[in-house]
Design a protein around this motif. Structure first.
Motif, mmCIF file in Angstrom:
data_model
loop_
_atom_site.group_PDB
_atom_site.id
_atom_site.type_symbol
_atom_site.label_atom_id
_atom_site.label_comp_id
_atom_site.label_asym_id
_atom_site.label_seq_id
_atom_site.Cartn_x
_atom_site.Cartn_y
_atom_site.Cartn_z
ATOM 1 N N ALA A 123 34.681 45.738 37.219
ATOM 2 C CA ALA A 123 34.981 45.586 36.034
ATOM 3 C C ALA A 123 34.998 46.717 35.025
ATOM 4 O O ALA A 123 35.888 46.690 34.142
ATOM 5 C CB ALA A 123 34.203 44.184 35.441
ATOM 6 N N ALA A 124 33.871 47.256 35.135
ATOM 7 C CA ALA A 124 34.031 48.478 34.397
ATOM 8 C C ALA A 124 34.905 49.607 34.329
ATOM 9 O O ALA A 124 35.081 50.275 33.363
ATOM 10 C CB ALA A 124 32.244 48.986 34.179
ATOM 11 N N ALA A 129 40.677 36.710 39.422
ATOM 12 C CA ALA A 129 39.505 35.579 39.720
ATOM 13 C C ALA A 129 38.317 35.808 40.420
ATOM 14 O O ALA A 129 38.282 36.882 41.237
ATOM 15 C CB ALA A 129 40.405 34.439 40.579
ATOM 16 N N VAL A 130 37.481 35.032 40.391
ATOM 17 C CA VAL A 130 35.969 35.358 41.162
ATOM 18 C C VAL A 130 35.715 34.106 41.886
ATOM 19 O O VAL A 130 35.734 32.826 41.472
ATOM 20 C CB VAL A 130 34.894 35.409 40.137
ATOM 21 N N TYR A 131 35.630 34.137 42.967
ATOM 22 C CA TYR A 131 35.401 33.194 43.975
ATOM 23 C C TYR A 131 33.667 33.197 44.322
ATOM 24 O O TYR A 131 33.400 34.424 44.644
ATOM 25 C CB TYR A 131 36.245 33.480 45.334
ATOM 26 N N VAL A 138 26.539 35.511 40.981
ATOM 27 C CA VAL A 138 27.639 35.934 40.686
ATOM 28 C C VAL A 138 28.557 35.251 39.629
ATOM 29 O O VAL A 138 29.244 35.763 38.752
ATOM 30 C CB VAL A 138 28.618 36.400 42.040
ATOM 31 N N GLU A 139 28.213 33.857 39.689
ATOM 32 C CA GLU A 139 29.055 33.208 38.657
ATOM 33 C C GLU A 139 28.504 33.411 37.205
ATOM 34 O O GLU A 139 29.362 33.528 36.289
ATOM 35 C CB GLU A 139 28.850 31.555 39.127
ATOM 36 N N GLY A 173 33.735 36.882 31.010
ATOM 37 C CA GLY A 173 34.996 36.172 30.715
ATOM 38 C C GLY A 173 35.897 35.802 31.701
ATOM 39 O O GLY A 173 37.100 35.947 31.470
ATOM 40 N N LEU A 174 35.364 35.943 33.122
ATOM 41 C CA LEU A 174 36.275 35.889 34.127
ATOM 42 C C LEU A 174 36.497 34.379 34.690
ATOM 43 O O LEU A 174 35.513 33.666 34.563
ATOM 44 C CB LEU A 174 35.987 36.791 35.262
ATOM 45 N N LYS A 175 37.602 34.194 35.294
ATOM 46 C CA LYS A 175 38.051 32.993 35.868
ATOM 47 C C LYS A 175 37.210 32.717 37.227
ATOM 48 O O LYS A 175 37.162 33.607 37.956
ATOM 49 C CB LYS A 175 39.430 32.757 36.084
#
Length: 310
Positions: free
Chosen positions: A20-21, A28-30, A49-50, A57-59
């Motif tokens: 992200a940085a 998306a993040v699973y 991780v969630e 602010g990720l899905k």
């Protein structure tokens, strides 16, 4: 690049943060579903991780399976350039592996092809390996059998525990994956098939193998202890049947005379005779109590010399 991130435990968090940085678009993040917690199991605890993905602010998606058509269609609809997979916990079927334009890339905590499978960090230490590392692998349908793009090595110090190696490899993997993604974006990431020679499998740790066998040579006992520390923990029993985990140990001064039975306490510092040599317990945890130094433990528990531990 447009990326999908797939991971669950603490080990995966540094990689998510680093990706992200670097400015990649994580579409998306699973991760695995939140687990029940609390005394009655009524509270839901999201994965590490969630929690991090929510901060960013990720899905977040938590499918139970990726084998059905709907889940696969949803995954493909993100039109990702690549997916990064770090200890996710679900099998990725071929339609998922094939969906990202450039493929799915896994951070595996071993020097592939050594220690494919579920517990590479524990098994490397338990086997007495002098080094470990991370492999960036392009995933295929096999168990950690894909072509390797990058390998970073890390020495394993003599008394290093699985927990310490876990943290070091987590950071190393985060650094390696951002370098691999940069090369992938440039079109310069190369791949090497894994050799057939040197393949070993890191089976999941079974509770039945966690009890300490003092009859083994001291180095094997030491490797067993540190390979299971801090979780699930190698253990022995006191005379009253109380279970004690050993979280840290080191080489002890072996018996200077006679041949005491393996498991015999040799001194007032919790040095224990092994089949060959001895180990000295440094940090322990009695069942239901906090972790403490051997000195603290002995102040509240009488374990005199010549006691034989089981």
């Amino acid at each position: 690049m447009r990326l999908i991130f797939m991971g669950t435990p603490d080990f995966a968090v540094p990689a998510l943060v680093e990706i992200a940085a670097r400015g990649h678009e994580i579409v998306a993040v699973y991760t695995r579903e939140a687990k029940q917690a609390g005394r009655r199991g009524l509270e839901l605890t999201p994965s590490p991780v969630e929690r991090e993905a929510t901060k960013l602010g990720l899905k977040v998606l938590t499918p139970k399976t990726l084998r059905d058509d709907a889940a696969q269609a949803e995954f493909a609809a993100f039109n990702a350039d690549a997916a990064v997979v770090v200890a996710y916990g679900l099998i990725l079927p071929k339609p998922v592996l094939d969906a990202p334009a450039l493929g799915c890339f896994n951070i595996h905590a071993s020097l592939l092809p050594r220690w494919r499978g579920a517990a590479p960090i524990n098994r490397a230490i338990m086997a007495g390996d002098p080094e470990s590392g991370v492999s960036i692998m392009k995933m295929d349908e096999g168990l950690d059998t894909g072509d390797v793009a990058m390998v970073d090595r890390l020495p394993i110090a003599p008394d290093m525990t699985a927990g310490e190696l876990h943290d070091a490899l987590s950071r190393l993997g985060a650094d390696a994956i951002v370098r691999a993604l940069a090369a992938l974006e440039r079109g310069s990431l190369g791949f090497t098939p894994q050799p057939a020679a040197g393949v070993t499998y890191a089976a999941k740790i079974d509770k039945a193998e966690t009890r300490i066998d003092w009859a083994k040579p001291w180095q094997d006992v030491q490797n067993h202890i540190r390979g299971l520390a801090p979780f699930p923990g190698a253990w022995f029993e006191l005379a009253d049947g109380t279970r004690v985990k050993v979280l840290r140990a080191t080489r002890g001064d072996g018996p200077k005379n006679n041949n005491p039975a393996p498991g015999t306490v040799l001194d007032a510092r919790l040095t224990i005779a092994c089949g060959d040599g001895a180990v000295r317990l440094v940090q322990v945890q009695r069942a239901g109590a906090k972790a403490m130094s051997a000195e603290e433990f002995l102040r509240g528990n009488a374990v005199p010399a010549d006691t034989v531990l089981s």
